[in-house]
Design a protein around this motif. Structure first.
Motif, PDB file in Angstrom:
ATOM      1  N   ASP A  45       0.828  -1.209   0.000  1.00  0.00           N
ATOM      2  CA  ASP A  45       0.000   0.000   0.000  1.00  0.00           C
ATOM      3  C   ASP A  45       0.863   1.261   0.000  1.00  0.00           C
ATOM      4  N   PHE A  48       2.397   1.859  -3.521  1.00  0.00           N
ATOM      5  CA  PHE A  48       1.480   2.398  -4.538  1.00  0.00           C
ATOM      6  C   PHE A  48       0.982   3.799  -4.170  1.00  0.00           C
ATOM      7  N   GLU A  75      -0.228  -6.455  -9.370  1.00  0.00           N
ATOM      8  CA  GLU A  75      -0.834  -5.517  -8.420  1.00  0.00           C
ATOM      9  C   GLU A  75      -1.054  -4.164  -9.102  1.00  0.00           C
ATOM     10  N   ARG A  79      -4.678  -2.325  -9.476  1.00  0.00           N
ATOM     11  CA  ARG A  79      -4.887  -1.017  -8.842  1.00  0.00           C
ATOM     12  C   ARG A  79      -4.965   0.129  -9.852  1.00  0.00           C
ATOM     13  N   ALA A  81      -2.621   1.403 -11.530  1.00  0.00           N
ATOM     14  CA  ALA A  81      -1.545   2.322 -11.126  1.00  0.00           C
ATOM     15  C   ALA A  81      -0.965   3.059 -12.332  1.00  0.00           C
TER      16      ALA A  81
END
Lengths: 109, 166
Positions: A45, A48, A75, A79, A81
């Motif tokens: 967490d 990111f 991930e 997410r 990202a």
């Protein structure tokens, strides 16, 4: 190896001493184990969040996450990202890419 | 001139290889390219299944003194890990183009007047020059779109550039 120093009250140190003694390890090793165990679930967490805030790039975020590159990119995908990169940086590198003369890089025979 | 490649570039290349899209190693057979010994160390730690054969790679070294000198001259490079710092130093001392997949390194390189390209941009040049097929690049684009590897806006731009390549 690097060293981290921190201050403890007498009773806190005694508590650590007892627990470390029960486990048969030095206090420093116990403290290290506890700190690393505490931050482990938060690493992804944090990585990111820093990426989203533009405080680090892809590689730094990957290293912070503690994941393998493959896991990190999974991930990343989950997410949605993105790295913070200004458009003009993308534009400049794209221009450089398209104007690159590959012949300059060819191995000489 | 030569290409200098970073760790993220090769880890991404490995992903494309394992997904049976492209084996970028073959492309590099014809070009002068290299890494630094610190990048090699990282790759050995992170890379899978011996994807790279280090016996055939030009591996440059950067001494501690040289690194310190460049850190003093360009303090911003100190924000990067040692592997990336050595790559920047190597690119500052001789004409090179850095191939990366890390935005931080790309931005720093540009700030230091070093040419740096993302993997998709480099591949776009290879398509333009006929080294990589259009079909392969199309598969790459689909992979990046599916995995959201890059911002949609950039993928759209790369796709548009790709489509006008004859």
């Amino acid at each position: 190896m690097n060293q981290v120093n921190f201050r403890l009250k007498e009773d806190e140190k005694n508590l650590l001493k007892i627990i470390a003694g029960l486990q048969g390890i030095p206090i420093s090793q116990l403290a290290k184990q506890i700190v690393l165990k505490e931050i482990e679930p938060k690493r992804v967490d944090i990585a990111f969040r820093m990426l989203k805030e533009g405080r680090c790039g892809r590689k730094r975020a990957w290293q912070l996450s503690g994941l393998s590159y493959h896991e990190f990119m999974n991930e990343w995908s989950l997410r949605n990202a993105e790295e913070y990169i200004p458009d003009e940086v993308y534009e400049k590198s794209l221009d450089d890419a398209l104007s690159l003369d590959l012949e300059l890089f060819r191995k000489k025979s | 001139m030569k290409f200098l490649t970073d760790t993220c570039f090769w880890l991404h290349s490995f992903e494309l290889f394992t997904n049976k899209i492209i084996d970028i190693r073959l492309v590099f057979n014809d070009f002068q390219w290299g890494i630094t010994s610190e990048i090699r160390r990282e790759l050995i730690n992170f890379e899978n299944e011996g994807f790279l054969n280090y016996d055939n790679i030009n591996i440059g070294s950067v001494s501690d003194d040289e690194l310190l000198r460049f850190q003093k001259k360009h303090p911003t490079i100190s924000h990067f890990d040692i592997a990336d710092q050595t790559l920047i130093v190597a690119a500052l001392r001789e004409p090179c183009v850095i191939l990366t997949d890390d935005g931080g390194l790309l931005m720093e390189s540009q700030a230091l007047q070093i040419k740096a390209l993302f993997l998709p941009q480099f591949l776009l040049n290879l398509v333009k020059e006929g080294v990589v097929s259009k079909n392969t690049y199309y598969q790459c684009l689909r992979y990046w779109e599916k995995n959201k590897s890059y911002p949609k806006k950039q993928l759209k731009i790369w796709k548009a550039k790709f489509q006008i390549i004859n």
